[in-house]
Design a protein around this motif. Structure first.
Motif, PDB file in Angstrom:
ATOM      1  N   GLN A 113       8.153  19.784  -1.241  1.00  0.00           N
ATOM      2  CA  GLN A 113       7.433  21.049  -0.687  1.00  0.00           C
ATOM      3  C   GLN A 113       6.333  21.276  -1.667  1.00  0.00           C
ATOM      4  OE1 GLN A 113       8.062  22.754   2.451  1.00  0.00           O
ATOM      5  NE2 GLN A 113       6.123  23.651   1.611  1.00  0.00           N
ATOM      6  N   VAL A 114       5.298  21.830  -1.073  1.00  0.00           N
ATOM      7  CA  VAL A 114       3.978  22.134  -1.782  1.00  0.00           C
ATOM      8  C   VAL A 114       3.800  23.503  -1.079  1.00  0.00           C
ATOM      9  CG1 VAL A 114       1.699  22.014  -2.580  1.00  0.00           C
ATOM     10  CG2 VAL A 114       3.195  19.973  -2.697  1.00  0.00           C
ATOM     11  N   THR A 115       3.786  24.573  -1.994  1.00  0.00           N
ATOM     12  CA  THR A 115       3.319  25.938  -1.346  1.00  0.00           C
ATOM     13  C   THR A 115       2.214  26.515  -2.291  1.00  0.00           C
ATOM     14  OG1 THR A 115       5.814  26.338  -0.398  1.00  0.00           O
ATOM     15  CG2 THR A 115       4.211  28.056  -0.985  1.00  0.00           C
ATOM     16  N   VAL A 116       1.111  26.840  -1.580  1.00  0.00           N
ATOM     17  CA  VAL A 116      -0.016  27.342  -2.348  1.00  0.00           C
ATOM     18  C   VAL A 116      -0.129  28.756  -1.749  1.00  0.00           C
ATOM     19  CG1 VAL A 116      -2.338  27.165  -2.658  1.00  0.00           C
ATOM     20  CG2 VAL A 116      -1.123  25.316  -2.153  1.00  0.00           C
ATOM     21  N   SER A 117       0.059  29.683  -2.574  1.00  0.00           N
ATOM     22  CA  SER A 117       0.071  31.187  -2.238  1.00  0.00           C
ATOM     23  C   SER A 117      -0.073  32.063  -3.465  1.00  0.00           C
ATOM     24  CB  SER A 117       1.444  31.438  -1.564  1.00  0.00           C
ATOM     25  OG  SER A 117       1.598  32.826  -1.366  1.00  0.00           O
ATOM     26  N   SER A 118      -0.606  33.421  -3.300  1.00  0.00           N
ATOM     27  CA  SER A 118      -0.807  34.036  -4.244  1.00  0.00           C
ATOM     28  C   SER A 118       0.315  35.165  -4.295  1.00  0.00           C
ATOM     29  CB  SER A 118      -2.059  34.723  -4.112  1.00  0.00           C
ATOM     30  OG  SER A 118      -2.398  35.478  -2.958  1.00  0.00           O
TER      31      SER A 118
ATOM     32  N   ALA B 164       0.739  -1.278  -0.042  1.00  0.00           N
ATOM     33  CA  ALA B 164       0.071  -0.056  -0.037  1.00  0.00           C
ATOM     34  C   ALA B 164       1.031   1.185   0.078  1.00  0.00           C
ATOM     35  CB  ALA B 164      -1.022   0.293   1.169  1.00  0.00           C
ATOM     36  N   ILE B 165       0.421   2.210  -0.240  1.00  0.00           N
ATOM     37  CA  ILE B 165       0.995   3.650  -0.771  1.00  0.00           C
ATOM     38  C   ILE B 165       0.166   4.565  -0.035  1.00  0.00           C
ATOM     39  CG2 ILE B 165       2.197   5.177  -1.973  1.00  0.00           C
ATOM     40  CD1 ILE B 165       3.880   2.848  -2.233  1.00  0.00           C
ATOM     41  N   GLY B 166       1.025   5.563   0.874  1.00  0.00           N
ATOM     42  CA  GLY B 166       0.195   6.782   1.490  1.00  0.00           C
ATOM     43  C   GLY B 166       1.040   7.980   1.328  1.00  0.00           C
ATOM     44  N   TRP B 167       0.142   8.933   1.156  1.00  0.00           N
ATOM     45  CA  TRP B 167       0.617  10.276   0.962  1.00  0.00           C
ATOM     46  C   TRP B 167       0.260  11.161   2.446  1.00  0.00           C
ATOM     47  CZ3 TRP B 167       3.844  12.362  -2.301  1.00  0.00           C
ATOM     48  CH2 TRP B 167       4.011  11.785  -3.696  1.00  0.00           C
ATOM     49  N   PHE B 168       1.359  11.733   2.991  1.00  0.00           N
ATOM     50  CA  PHE B 168       1.264  12.188   4.264  1.00  0.00           C
ATOM     51  C   PHE B 168       1.527  13.832   3.951  1.00  0.00           C
ATOM     52  CE2 PHE B 168       0.318   8.755   7.227  1.00  0.00           C
ATOM     53  CZ  PHE B 168       0.640   7.541   6.395  1.00  0.00           C
ATOM     54  N   ARG B 169       1.417  14.621   4.981  1.00  0.00           N
ATOM     55  CA  ARG B 169       2.216  16.049   4.901  1.00  0.00           C
ATOM     56  C   ARG B 169       2.110  16.509   6.125  1.00  0.00           C
ATOM     57  NH1 ARG B 169      -3.489  19.093   2.332  1.00  0.00           N
ATOM     58  NH2 ARG B 169      -4.615  19.151   4.399  1.00  0.00           N
ATOM     59  N   GLN B 170       3.140  17.275   6.239  1.00  0.00           N
ATOM     60  CA  GLN B 170       3.528  18.057   7.461  1.00  0.00           C
ATOM     61  C   GLN B 170       3.811  19.491   7.324  1.00  0.00           C
ATOM     62  OE1 GLN B 170       6.786  16.421   9.689  1.00  0.00           O
ATOM     63  NE2 GLN B 170       6.077  17.322  11.492  1.00  0.00           N
ATOM     64  N   ALA B 171       2.675  20.352   7.694  1.00  0.00           N
ATOM     65  CA  ALA B 171       2.866  21.774   7.673  1.00  0.00           C
ATOM     66  C   ALA B 171       3.704  22.367   8.962  1.00  0.00           C
ATOM     67  CB  ALA B 171       1.309  22.387   7.630  1.00  0.00           C
ATOM     68  N   PRO B 172       4.121  23.553   8.851  1.00  0.00           N
ATOM     69  CA  PRO B 172       5.127  24.116   9.823  1.00  0.00           C
ATOM     70  C   PRO B 172       4.370  24.227  11.064  1.00  0.00           C
ATOM     71  CG  PRO B 172       5.187  25.304   7.737  1.00  0.00           C
ATOM     72  CD  PRO B 172       4.088  24.212   7.626  1.00  0.00           C
ATOM     73  N   GLY B 173       5.110  23.705  12.228  1.00  0.00           N
ATOM     74  CA  GLY B 173       4.282  23.587  13.641  1.00  0.00           C
ATOM     75  C   GLY B 173       3.284  22.567  13.742  1.00  0.00           C
ATOM     76  N   LYS B 174       3.126  21.638  12.813  1.00  0.00           N
ATOM     77  CA  LYS B 174       1.870  20.835  12.943  1.00  0.00           C
ATOM     78  C   LYS B 174       2.470  19.360  12.724  1.00  0.00           C
ATOM     79  CE  LYS B 174      -2.139  23.550  11.260  1.00  0.00           C
ATOM     80  NZ  LYS B 174      -3.151  23.725  10.392  1.00  0.00           N
ATOM     81  N   GLU B 175       1.761  18.479  13.271  1.00  0.00           N
ATOM     82  CA  GLU B 175       2.045  17.039  13.188  1.00  0.00           C
ATOM     83  C   GLU B 175       1.717  16.503  11.672  1.00  0.00           C
ATOM     84  OE1 GLU B 175       1.245  15.416  17.826  1.00  0.00           O
ATOM     85  OE2 GLU B 175       0.206  14.785  16.124  1.00  0.00           O
ATOM     86  N   ARG B 176       2.542  15.261  11.416  1.00  0.00           N
ATOM     87  CA  ARG B 176       2.251  14.888   9.937  1.00  0.00           C
ATOM     88  C   ARG B 176       1.309  14.254   9.910  1.00  0.00           C
ATOM     89  NH1 ARG B 176       7.300  12.084   7.293  1.00  0.00           N
ATOM     90  NH2 ARG B 176       7.244  10.579   9.310  1.00  0.00           N
TER      91      ARG B 176
ATOM     92  N   ASP C 214      -3.122  23.805   2.297  1.00  0.00           N
ATOM     93  CA  ASP C 214      -2.523  22.642   1.840  1.00  0.00           C
ATOM     94  C   ASP C 214      -0.927  22.787   1.918  1.00  0.00           C
ATOM     95  OD1 ASP C 214      -5.280  22.472  -0.513  1.00  0.00           O
ATOM     96  OD2 ASP C 214      -5.022  21.095   1.065  1.00  0.00           O
ATOM     97  N   THR C 215      -0.676  23.777   2.038  1.00  0.00           N
ATOM     98  CA  THR C 215       0.966  24.114   2.113  1.00  0.00           C
ATOM     99  C   THR C 215       1.293  23.270   3.082  1.00  0.00           C
ATOM    100  OG1 THR C 215       0.885  26.477   1.298  1.00  0.00           O
ATOM    101  CG2 THR C 215       2.678  25.828   2.649  1.00  0.00           C
ATOM    102  N   ALA C 216       2.486  22.514   2.536  1.00  0.00           N
ATOM    103  CA  ALA C 216       3.290  21.347   3.441  1.00  0.00           C
ATOM    104  C   ALA C 216       4.233  20.758   2.794  1.00  0.00           C
ATOM    105  CB  ALA C 216       2.130  20.368   4.148  1.00  0.00           C
ATOM    106  N   VAL C 217       5.186  19.920   3.399  1.00  0.00           N
ATOM    107  CA  VAL C 217       6.092  18.871   3.024  1.00  0.00           C
ATOM    108  C   VAL C 217       5.151  17.478   2.792  1.00  0.00           C
ATOM    109  CG1 VAL C 217       8.048  17.925   3.071  1.00  0.00           C
ATOM    110  CG2 VAL C 217       7.888  20.044   3.989  1.00  0.00           C
ATOM    111  N   TYR C 218       5.386  17.258   1.537  1.00  0.00           N
ATOM    112  CA  TYR C 218       4.239  16.001   1.141  1.00  0.00           C
ATOM    113  C   TYR C 218       5.187  14.706   1.221  1.00  0.00           C
ATOM    114  CZ  TYR C 218       0.087  18.568   0.416  1.00  0.00           C
ATOM    115  OH  TYR C 218      -1.087  19.371   0.575  1.00  0.00           O
ATOM    116  N   TYR C 219       4.865  13.582   1.636  1.00  0.00           N
ATOM    117  CA  TYR C 219       5.704  12.563   1.957  1.00  0.00           C
ATOM    118  C   TYR C 219       4.818  11.267   1.414  1.00  0.00           C
ATOM    119  CZ  TYR C 219       8.538  15.227   5.316  1.00  0.00           C
ATOM    120  OH  TYR C 219       9.215  16.095   5.788  1.00  0.00           O
TER     121      TYR C 219
END
Length: 128
Positions: free
Chosen positions: A123-128, A33-45, A90-95
């Motif tokens: 890294q995924v960054t969503v910003s204008s 199985a494959i999972g996608w996880f993400r961790q935003a600054p200051g938050k848990e994965r 959705d901005t976070a590091v995606y693993y």
């Protein structure tokens, strides 16, 4: 050497799209199985989306349901995460991670200890 490598991250405006890829080397992806996880600054994965080894079962976190789609191509040893209608939150590091346990995808996505191999993240960054 067993390895997972993520790619496809970057900077995108709100409402935009990205497709992440997770490429496996050194092992047969078919059995995992494959999972996608993400961790935003200051938050848990957190688990975002998981897909079974056959692709027949998937799970999405409520925060991404209807916007993200997980898929896999075992012949190419690659799993994808199509991300549409992206939001700043959705901005976070995606693993990506690979796991061999035979349990449901919701349970797999809920616990990092169920996963055997991890990539380095993109890294995924969503910003204008």
């Amino acid at each position: 050497q067993l390895q997972l490598v993520e790619s496809g991250g970057g900077l995108v405006q709100p409402g935009g799209s990205l497709r992440l890829s997770c490429a496996a080397s050194g092992f047969t992806l078919d059995y995992y199985a494959i999972g996608w996880f993400r961790q935003a600054p200051g938050k848990e994965r957190e688990g975002v989306s998981c897909i079974s080894s056959s692709g027949s079962s998937t799970y999405y976190a409520d925060s991404v349901k209807g916007r993200f789609t997980i898929s896999r191509d075992n012949a190419k040893k690659t799993v994808y995460l199509q991300m549409n209608s992206l939001k700043p939150e959705d901005t976070a590091v995606y693993y990506c991670a690979a796991g061999g346990r035979m349990i449901g995808m919701q349970a797999m996505c809920a616990r990092e200890s169920f996963w055997d191999y991890w990539g380095q993240g993109t890294q995924v960054t969503v910003s204008s």
